[in-house]
Design an enzyme around this catalytic site. Structure first.
Site, PDB file in Angstrom:
ATOM      1  N   HIS A 120      24.502  18.304  21.233  1.00 19.81           N
ATOM      2  CA  HIS A 120      23.999  16.981  21.649  1.00 19.81           C
ATOM      3  C   HIS A 120      23.293  17.126  22.998  1.00 19.81           C
ATOM      4  CE1 HIS A 120      26.298  14.032  19.003  1.00 19.81           C
ATOM      5  NE2 HIS A 120      26.672  15.214  18.573  1.00 19.81           N
TER       6      HIS A 120
ATOM      7  N   GLU B   3      34.336  15.355  22.394  1.00 15.23           N
ATOM      8  CA  GLU B   3      34.502  16.616  21.648  1.00 15.23           C
ATOM      9  C   GLU B   3      34.988  17.779  22.512  1.00 15.23           C
ATOM     10  OE1 GLU B   3      32.007  18.095  18.596  1.00 15.23           O
ATOM     11  OE2 GLU B   3      31.811  16.162  17.621  1.00 15.23           O
TER      12      GLU B   3
END
Lengths: 422, 422
Positions: free
Chosen positions: A272, A49
């Site tokens: 995350h 990402e």
């Protein structure tokens, strides 16, 4: 290779949540991530990402003294979001973009535009060949009614198959990434069974971090708390997986995760949690059959998971074909409206409305035509994955039916390419 | 492997020209092809342009007694057109779909819709691992002004890289297919230099067939004679390429092509000529360095062709970016027209025309938006190929600069994965 050969490998993995304009405190988090990585000096840093190539370039500049080698995997319209920084020179790299990755008309989910992929990096470390893979699979937006399940299963299969076909001469295989799969999910079991990869969280000798090794935890201020409601301690969807071939053994000495904060207790680096693993590769005397001596009963997990995946793909194919048929009917309807409206216009009816509706119908026919083609392609992609799965299933069944004395058949299935010496 | 090991492999390759509704005498040609293949009983039959899955199923049924193994490679909207029939069991198969394959708005050329790919089949023959690849690259419609050149170069690179990464444990590599590349074209030289594959036509001990080994000849009644005008004896764009790794040697005993007719002198089987090769694989004592002892001068063809390919991809990237910018301006123009027309409608001007133009502008914005996204993706795909090429180029230059005493560096570059024994 010397008998006392030993290699320590410190690996870092993080889904960086780097969506331009949307992810909070992106610039600040990238800066702190860079500082942390420079300070820790891992062997290998695998990131997901990192959607903006500017962010990659920023990190590249910042990390250059500690990590001289870097690569950004480009794909799709936005990119794959995958990149890597390494202390060791990258010998080779390549990538595989997943055939199926959501739907272009689900613009708000955006996965289709990103070109999700798996990146492969080959390293030569003290005469050892390390194949490191980094990936990010399609997100799960609704666990109860997951319209992307078949795509994620197909992606997990393509990932496993890509590793299988590209790692035949590797001594050590490492896979890191955000799989968007819980440990008991079909895709994860399929990946593990077909590649034989081990899960660092389950195998580590020393674990420090979030409860149950979760990589999305409610303590993280960037996490959507509502989405995590059914999972009080969070979910584990990011992984460090590894295996070594005959002649080597690999173990995970330590595994750490962040726990909803910056490693130095500030605001988190991402939504995350980061994974930090210390792996140890050692020389081990070559065994006659490096694959564990499975009996038919122990082999059944592979057969059972392959069968389960085939069923899931069957459902996906049926669904894709249903959408293609639906689109055909809609095209027919659009053409019918067009004909009626053309007649109306010709007869000099309510012209303004007729022209508007006429152009809308043209739009409908073209738009639905594109949807039809998309689902035709989706069905083909799912059929392709199913055909590969069925072939492997057939060969696994053959090996099982032949009984334990034909163990090498299954071993060859897993380690295809090992030359049979006459 | 016994020292006197020897394996004879009879291979057939044909671009079948199997476009439903468009290709002449398709059903009859498929029938005759089936009869011919059954009669000849090759080891391996690799076909391209079998666009209809029904044709594949027809051939499968017809060939089943002689060729018990078969596979059809599904991809894209129409399919890859690739399939294979084999006397020997297929151990494994997979495929790679090319990232770039023409433009969706070039509907009359159709390549984009087909999902051109390379298929891999793994065979175990008397303890030998054979990786057979079949492929079909983007067609060339205008050799003077080839708008697909960068795509075809990128495809040739992806093909070479796919072979490189998936064949590391293969003993013998075979590549057949319609490359849509003349022998001196950049893509073909790139493929040959990076993979080290040998051209059966140049190496065969015995050749029978069309002049200069051409696979599209003016004698063939299905060929567009106008297209072949600049090439009086035809063009050679279909190939049988092969190589063996250390420990084995492979040679082409005979190579035959059809000559514009059916092998039994009837109407041709396709608009392309078929290739029929008899290959012989023999055991050869392992050499210390199986790659020929190149000096820096001899290594330069790889460097030079890599450099040339980089330049071609640079041009492709610039072109893709130009189109993306052009699309941006067109979107701006569409939005401007929309605004003006909205104002006109609001003021009660010529409503009918305004509404029609308004909807046309919406169409323009959406359509050009799609073109913009497509060229953005095209630029990313070309950048990806260029990055891989540049990396290999960098490593090849390093190896060259280190001089002949560092030969193993280049060998490792070619044969990455060979473990360095301490």
């Amino acid at each position: 290779m010397k008998p006392n050969f030993s290699l320590r490998l410190r690996v870092f993995n993080l889904n960086c949540w780097g969506i331009p304009y949307l992810s909070k405190h992106r610039a600040d988090r990238m800066k702190r991530l860079g500082n942390f990585l420079n300070m820790e000096s891992f062997d290998l840093v695998l990131l997901e990402e990192v959607w903006s190539e500017q962010d990659f370039q920023y990190l590249r500049q910042k990390l250059l003294p500690t990590y001289p080698a870097a690569h950004y995997f480009r794909s799709g319209i936005i990119g794959s979001g995958l990149c890597v920084f390494s202390k060791h020179p990258i010998q080779e790299f390549t990538q595989h973009v997943y055939t199926l990755n959501g739907y272009p008309y689900m613009v708000h989910h955006g996965d289709w535009f990103s070109g999700k992929a798996v990146g492969l990096l080959v390293f030569h470390l003290s005469g050892l060949v390390l194949n490191a893979y980094v990936t990010h699979l399609h997100a799960e937006y609704n666990r109860q009614k997951d319209i992307y399940l078949a795509h994620r299963v197909a992606q997990a299969w393509e990932l496993a198959h890509f590793i299988h076909h590209t790692s035949k001469k590797a001594d050590v295989i490492l896979l890191c990434g955000d799989l968007n799969l819980h440990p008991k999910d079909l895709g994860f079991r399929l990946l593990k069974e077909w590649t034989g990869l081990h899960d660092a969280y389950l195998e580590t000798q020393d674990f420090k971090g979030s409860e149950e090794g979760c990589t999305m935890v409610p303590e993280n201020c960037y996490v959507n708390q509502q989405e995590l409601e059914p999972f009080p301690c969070g979910i584990r969807i990011d992984y460090v997986l590894y295996k070594a071939v005959s002649g080597f053994c690999i173990s995970c000495k330590t595994l750490k995760t962040t726990t909803g904060h910056d490693p130095h207790s500030g605001t988190p680096l991402s939504d995350h949690e980061a994974l930090m693993a210390t792996l140890c590769v050692r020389h081990s005397p070559p065994q006659h059959n490096p694959s564990p001596t499975h009996g038919p009963a122990e082999r059944s997990p592979l057969i059972s998971v392959l069968r389960e995946a085939c069923t899931e793909l069957d459902l996906g194919v049926a669904q894709a074909r249903w959408w293609a048929s639906f689109a055909t009917y809609m095209i027919g309807l659009g053409l019918l409206i067009l004909a009626v409206l053309s007649a109306l216009v010709a007869e000099g009816g309510i012209r303004e409305v007729a022209i508007l509706l006429w152009t809308l119908s043209v739009g409908l026919v073209l738009g639905v035509g594109a949807v039809y083609l998309f689902h035709l392609q989706e069905a083909k992609g799912l059929c392709r994955a199913r055909a590969e799965l069925q072939h492997v299933l057939g060969r696994a069944r053959e090996a099982q039916n032949l009984g334990p004395e034909f163990e090498p058949a299954l071993f060859l299935l897993h380690q295809e390419g090992d030359k049979t010496e006459d």
